[in-house]
Write a protein that holds these residues in place. Sequence first.
Motif, mmCIF file in Angstrom:
data_model
loop_
_atom_site.group_PDB
_atom_site.id
_atom_site.type_symbol
_atom_site.label_atom_id
_atom_site.label_comp_id
_atom_site.label_asym_id
_atom_site.label_seq_id
_atom_site.Cartn_x
_atom_site.Cartn_y
_atom_site.Cartn_z
ATOM 1 N N TRP A 249 0.852 -1.192 0.000
ATOM 2 C CA TRP A 249 0.000 0.000 0.000
ATOM 3 C C TRP A 249 0.885 1.237 0.000
ATOM 4 C CZ3 TRP A 249 -2.212 2.469 4.932
ATOM 5 C CH2 TRP A 249 -3.198 3.430 4.630
ATOM 6 N N LEU A 281 -2.328 9.151 -8.138
ATOM 7 C CA LEU A 281 -3.337 9.322 -7.102
ATOM 8 C C LEU A 281 -4.176 10.577 -7.306
ATOM 9 C CD1 LEU A 281 -1.236 8.380 -3.924
ATOM 10 C CD2 LEU A 281 -2.934 6.970 -5.102
ATOM 11 N N TRP A 290 -6.146 10.852 -3.875
ATOM 12 C CA TRP A 290 -6.571 9.710 -3.090
ATOM 13 C C TRP A 290 -5.543 9.425 -2.009
ATOM 14 C CZ3 TRP A 290 -11.390 8.241 -3.839
ATOM 15 C CH2 TRP A 290 -11.990 8.444 -5.074
ATOM 16 N N TYR A 293 -3.064 3.617 -2.456
ATOM 17 C CA TYR A 293 -3.274 2.670 -3.553
ATOM 18 C C TYR A 293 -2.681 1.327 -3.158
ATOM 19 C CZ TYR A 293 -2.462 0.506 -8.170
ATOM 20 O OH TYR A 293 -2.421 -0.344 -9.237
ATOM 21 N N ASP A 298 -4.485 -3.546 -7.431
ATOM 22 C CA ASP A 298 -4.775 -2.470 -8.378
ATOM 23 C C ASP A 298 -6.017 -1.700 -7.944
ATOM 24 O OD1 ASP A 298 -4.576 -0.811 -10.589
ATOM 25 O OD2 ASP A 298 -5.677 -2.190 -11.910
ATOM 26 N N VAL A 300 -7.579 1.651 -5.516
ATOM 27 C CA VAL A 300 -7.500 2.820 -4.636
ATOM 28 C C VAL A 300 -8.135 2.452 -3.303
ATOM 29 C CG1 VAL A 300 -8.429 5.136 -4.244
ATOM 30 C CG2 VAL A 300 -7.463 4.534 -6.467
#
Length: 349
Positions: A249, A281, A290, A293, A298, A300
């Motif tokens: 992440w 992002l 965001w 990720y 894959d 968000v």
Amino acid sequence: MLTAEQADRTVAAIAAIQRPDGAIPWFDGGHLDPWDHVEAAMALDAGDEHERAEAAYRWLADHQNPDGSWYAAYSYAEGHDGEPTNRARETNFCAYIAVGIWHHYLATGDDTFLEHMWPVIHSAVEFVLELRLPGGEIAWKRDDDGTYPPEALLTGSSSIYQALRCALAIAEHREDPQPDWELATGSLGHAVQYHPERFLDKDRYSMDWYYPVLGGALRGPAAKQRIEASWDRFVVPGLGVRCVLPNPWVTGGESAELALALWAMGESDRAVQILADIQHLRSDEDGMYWTGYVFDDDAVWPRERTSWTAAALLLAVAALGGDEATTAVFGGERLPVGLAPDAAGCCQA
């Protein structure tokens, strides 16, 4: 990384989240914490939204507890209007106002507002220093019942070190010496630099890796050595910086903060690359970012675009662009360093 138009759009998106009372929650309908609130206010100043930044700092003045602290979280969900939802008082949350106010002063030259906020800053610093531990590090929180665990976090104490230096800069500007703060600042910096054993083990978190550099305690060869030692553990080429190991992440906030740390240690090229890597992002919808990720999936995650993620990126861009206020508080060359303990336990300039 960003065009001027893109940066302006991100600033406008943060401004759109700000409430009429000056509060800047994580997102519309989310909660506010004081540290991220200040980070967002600094980004507004970097984007020339000085009145909005001032409103954010006035929110802090209006919500400060009698002991100089703020609570860890305030709700701005529907039907709420800033009610506390976490009554712990985290020391790095409370200290960070000094960074924000010094940044605001350097951006605006507004001595009147600086004077207005001085009692707020003074009270906040005094609260933080009440939680000093014997080695100079700062306990990370005080609970609602007044007790606090005798434990310190390296990330939090590194952030407090930057805040104390900014508080000393404000005191010097006002010609109002604070010798106790100088001693505390020097002792804290010494602990961060030389005594990792005094802090809780959070080695899995990337913030513990780069924050001693970002907060200004480490510079030069020591900073270079620390960053190189864990670069491959945390940096995912082309995607950004992991938040915590071993999770697949990457997060925008940590990536932007690492970029700021790299800039502060003179590695602007790598800082630019990190910021370029996290543009995946960015949302085309509003110019926000965001939070993170999950690259194995894959996906968000979480499905939120946070004011503080966007703010960290804007501050990194501002530093790389030479914004005077931002370079001053994160470069730190002109910030006081306090009085450091020598080998005999005494103090020296």
